[in-house]
Design a protein around this motif. Structure first.
Motif, mmCIF file in Angstrom:
data_model
loop_
_atom_site.group_PDB
_atom_site.id
_atom_site.type_symbol
_atom_site.label_atom_id
_atom_site.label_comp_id
_atom_site.label_asym_id
_atom_site.label_seq_id
_atom_site.Cartn_x
_atom_site.Cartn_y
_atom_site.Cartn_z
ATOM 1 N N SER A 171 -12.787 7.941 9.322
ATOM 2 C CA SER A 171 -13.353 6.674 9.801
ATOM 3 C C SER A 171 -14.790 6.474 9.355
ATOM 4 C CB SER A 171 -13.280 6.612 11.331
ATOM 5 O OG SER A 171 -14.036 7.658 11.920
ATOM 6 N N PHE A 172 -15.470 7.544 8.923
ATOM 7 C CA PHE A 172 -16.853 7.437 8.479
ATOM 8 C C PHE A 172 -16.966 7.139 6.983
ATOM 9 C CE2 PHE A 172 -17.319 10.864 11.884
ATOM 10 C CZ PHE A 172 -17.537 9.933 12.878
ATOM 11 N N ILE A 173 -15.842 7.101 6.289
ATOM 12 C CA ILE A 173 -15.837 6.867 4.845
ATOM 13 C C ILE A 173 -15.342 5.450 4.598
ATOM 14 C CG2 ILE A 173 -14.951 7.655 2.620
ATOM 15 C CD1 ILE A 173 -14.521 10.413 3.906
ATOM 16 N N LEU A 174 -16.220 4.608 4.060
ATOM 17 C CA LEU A 174 -15.927 3.191 3.887
ATOM 18 C C LEU A 174 -15.799 2.836 2.408
ATOM 19 C CD1 LEU A 174 -18.458 1.665 6.450
ATOM 20 C CD2 LEU A 174 -16.124 2.492 6.853
ATOM 21 N N ASP A 175 -14.909 1.900 2.122
ATOM 22 C CA ASP A 175 -14.742 1.421 0.755
ATOM 23 C C ASP A 175 -16.072 0.875 0.236
ATOM 24 O OD1 ASP A 175 -13.520 0.697 -1.608
ATOM 25 O OD2 ASP A 175 -12.793 -1.220 -0.849
ATOM 26 N N LYS A 176 -16.484 1.358 -0.923
ATOM 27 C CA LYS A 176 -17.757 1.004 -1.571
ATOM 28 C C LYS A 176 -18.971 1.536 -0.819
ATOM 29 C CE LYS A 176 -15.500 -1.198 -4.735
ATOM 30 N NZ LYS A 176 -14.153 -0.894 -4.214
ATOM 31 N N GLY A 177 -18.757 2.426 0.148
ATOM 32 C CA GLY A 177 -19.867 3.051 0.854
ATOM 33 C C GLY A 177 -20.379 4.268 0.106
ATOM 34 N N GLY A 229 -21.887 11.807 -0.249
ATOM 35 C CA GLY A 229 -22.427 12.912 -1.027
ATOM 36 C C GLY A 229 -21.339 13.935 -1.297
ATOM 37 N N ILE A 230 -21.132 14.285 -2.561
ATOM 38 C CA ILE A 230 -20.121 15.268 -2.959
ATOM 39 C C ILE A 230 -20.812 16.348 -3.781
ATOM 40 C CG2 ILE A 230 -17.955 15.685 -4.169
ATOM 41 C CD1 ILE A 230 -17.217 12.784 -3.734
ATOM 42 N N ASP A 231 -20.880 17.566 -3.247
ATOM 43 C CA ASP A 231 -21.580 18.668 -3.918
ATOM 44 C C ASP A 231 -22.990 18.251 -4.333
ATOM 45 O OD1 ASP A 231 -19.622 20.534 -3.551
ATOM 46 O OD2 ASP A 231 -18.882 20.528 -5.615
ATOM 47 N N GLY A 232 -23.640 17.468 -3.463
ATOM 48 C CA GLY A 232 -25.010 17.056 -3.722
ATOM 49 C C GLY A 232 -25.162 15.843 -4.610
ATOM 50 N N ILE A 233 -24.063 15.219 -5.009
ATOM 51 C CA ILE A 233 -24.092 14.060 -5.898
ATOM 52 C C ILE A 233 -23.913 12.786 -5.074
ATOM 53 C CG2 ILE A 233 -23.114 13.024 -7.980
ATOM 54 C CD1 ILE A 233 -21.625 15.773 -8.349
ATOM 55 N N SER A 234 -24.815 11.830 -5.237
ATOM 56 C CA SER A 234 -24.677 10.541 -4.577
ATOM 57 C C SER A 234 -23.654 9.704 -5.327
ATOM 58 C CB SER A 234 -26.025 9.809 -4.555
ATOM 59 O OG SER A 234 -25.867 8.484 -4.075
ATOM 60 N N LEU A 235 -22.560 9.355 -4.642
ATOM 61 C CA LEU A 235 -21.479 8.594 -5.276
ATOM 62 C C LEU A 235 -21.039 7.451 -4.377
ATOM 63 C CD1 LEU A 235 -19.439 11.630 -6.635
ATOM 64 C CD2 LEU A 235 -20.700 9.969 -8.021
ATOM 65 N N THR A 236 -20.346 6.501 -4.982
ATOM 66 C CA THR A 236 -19.807 5.353 -4.257
ATOM 67 C C THR A 236 -18.308 5.537 -4.093
ATOM 68 O OG1 THR A 236 -21.489 3.895 -5.202
ATOM 69 C CG2 THR A 236 -19.553 2.850 -4.252
ATOM 70 N N VAL A 237 -17.816 5.331 -2.888
ATOM 71 C CA VAL A 237 -16.377 5.444 -2.625
ATOM 72 C C VAL A 237 -15.647 4.357 -3.393
ATOM 73 C CG1 VAL A 237 -14.587 5.345 -0.856
ATOM 74 C CG2 VAL A 237 -16.789 6.456 -0.362
ATOM 75 N N GLY A 238 -14.659 4.760 -4.197
ATOM 76 C CA GLY A 238 -13.933 3.799 -5.029
ATOM 77 C C GLY A 238 -12.767 3.139 -4.335
ATOM 78 N N ALA A 239 -12.058 3.891 -3.499
ATOM 79 C CA ALA A 239 -10.892 3.362 -2.791
ATOM 80 C C ALA A 239 -10.524 4.330 -1.674
ATOM 81 C CB ALA A 239 -9.712 3.164 -3.747
ATOM 82 N N GLY A 278 -6.126 9.339 5.031
ATOM 83 C CA GLY A 278 -6.618 10.713 4.963
ATOM 84 C C GLY A 278 -7.275 11.094 3.664
ATOM 85 N N ALA A 279 -7.590 10.102 2.805
ATOM 86 C CA ALA A 279 -8.146 10.435 1.494
ATOM 87 C C ALA A 279 -9.018 9.301 0.966
ATOM 88 C CB ALA A 279 -7.026 10.728 0.503
ATOM 89 N N PHE A 280 -9.838 9.656 -0.026
ATOM 90 C CA PHE A 280 -10.659 8.671 -0.718
ATOM 91 C C PHE A 280 -10.830 9.121 -2.157
ATOM 92 C CE2 PHE A 280 -13.713 11.917 0.362
ATOM 93 C CZ PHE A 280 -14.627 11.902 -0.679
ATOM 94 N N CYS A 281 -11.316 8.209 -3.018
ATOM 95 C CA CYS A 281 -11.558 8.572 -4.404
ATOM 96 C C CYS A 281 -12.930 8.107 -4.843
ATOM 97 C CB CYS A 281 -10.492 7.998 -5.341
ATOM 98 S SG CYS A 281 -10.664 6.240 -5.692
ATOM 99 N N VAL A 282 -13.427 8.732 -5.916
ATOM 100 C CA VAL A 282 -14.648 8.299 -6.586
ATOM 101 C C VAL A 282 -14.353 8.223 -8.076
ATOM 102 C CG1 VAL A 282 -16.202 9.277 -4.863
ATOM 103 C CG2 VAL A 282 -15.510 10.670 -6.833
ATOM 104 N N ASN A 283 -15.154 7.405 -8.762
ATOM 105 C CA ASN A 283 -15.018 7.252 -10.207
ATOM 106 C C ASN A 283 -16.281 7.781 -10.883
ATOM 107 O OD1 ASN A 283 -12.435 5.628 -10.368
ATOM 108 N ND2 ASN A 283 -13.658 4.309 -9.042
#
Length: 204
Positions: free
Chosen positions: A131-137, A140-150, A154-159
């Motif tokens: 619930s804390f992961i929003l589309d286009k929000g 941080g993944i292994d210290g990398i600032s990324l935008t949620v793609g979709a 129970g899952a999300f992706c980044v590009n």
């Protein structure tokens, strides 16, 4: 605080197991050594760690049991590469988003979609964090600032663009690998507040 813009990859040169902690030795990139002092904060695969000793380019950090339990750093072995970033300084550009280096949970890679000049990675997250992961929000993944793609259940992706793939270790991950996740604290605070208000109203 950190920006999530990885400044380099550091090689693990030693892992020393001591009572109650693990001492991690990294070979930091040369450009990250200037002005580094004992006690300075460094983001290591997204975890905020304090410098405990320095010997040339070899910098050590002490990892307490709580850090080892929560993060992927418990699996570090000599030869591994980790994303590193020095703490942000006042007046510097914030190219990513503000990150604390406090890991929320681990996520597991469930799908890799490789295309020319692009890599889409899907991650599964533990119950209670979706619930804390929003589309286009931000995330941080292994210290990398990324935008949620979709998002999906129970899952999300980044590009990943070629620059991110070249500067970080994320492009070298494989199916089933775990990563450190830092949830955007502002998003978490808003979601928790809304959920708390709705729960209170439902009880009236």
């Amino acid at each position: 605080m950190f920006t999530g813009i990885v400044q380099g990859c550091a090689e693990v040169v030693s892992v020393e197991l001591l009572p109650g902690l693990s001492r991690l030795g990294l070979r930091l990139p040369e450009h990250m050594l200037e002005g580094l002092e004992l006690g300075a904060s460094v983001s290591v695969d997204g975890c905020c760690l304090s410098v405990t000793s320095m010997n040339g380019a070899i910098v050590t950090f002490d990892l307490m049991r709580a850090t080892l339990h929560l993060t992927t750093l418990e699996k570090c072995e000599p030869g591994h590469l980790l994303n590193v970033e020095r703490a942000a300084r006042f007046g510097e550009d914030i190219g990513g988003h503000l990150m604390s280096g406090h890991i929320s949970c681990r996520a597991t890679i469930t799908e890799l979609d490789v295309a020319p000049n692009n890599l889409r990675i899907w991650f599964s997250v533990p119950d209670g964090f979706q619930s804390f992961i929003l589309d286009k929000g931000y995330i941080g993944i292994d210290g990398i600032s990324l935008t949620v793609g979709a998002l999906r259940e129970g899952a999300f992706c980044v590009n990943l663009i070629p620059e991110t793939m070249a500067r970080t270790t994320l492009a070298d991950k494989e199916m089933g690998d775990e990563v450190n996740i830092e949830i955007d604290p502002q998003t978490q605070a808003i979601v928790e507040t809304v959920e708390r208000v709705l729960k209170t109203r439902s009880m009236v």
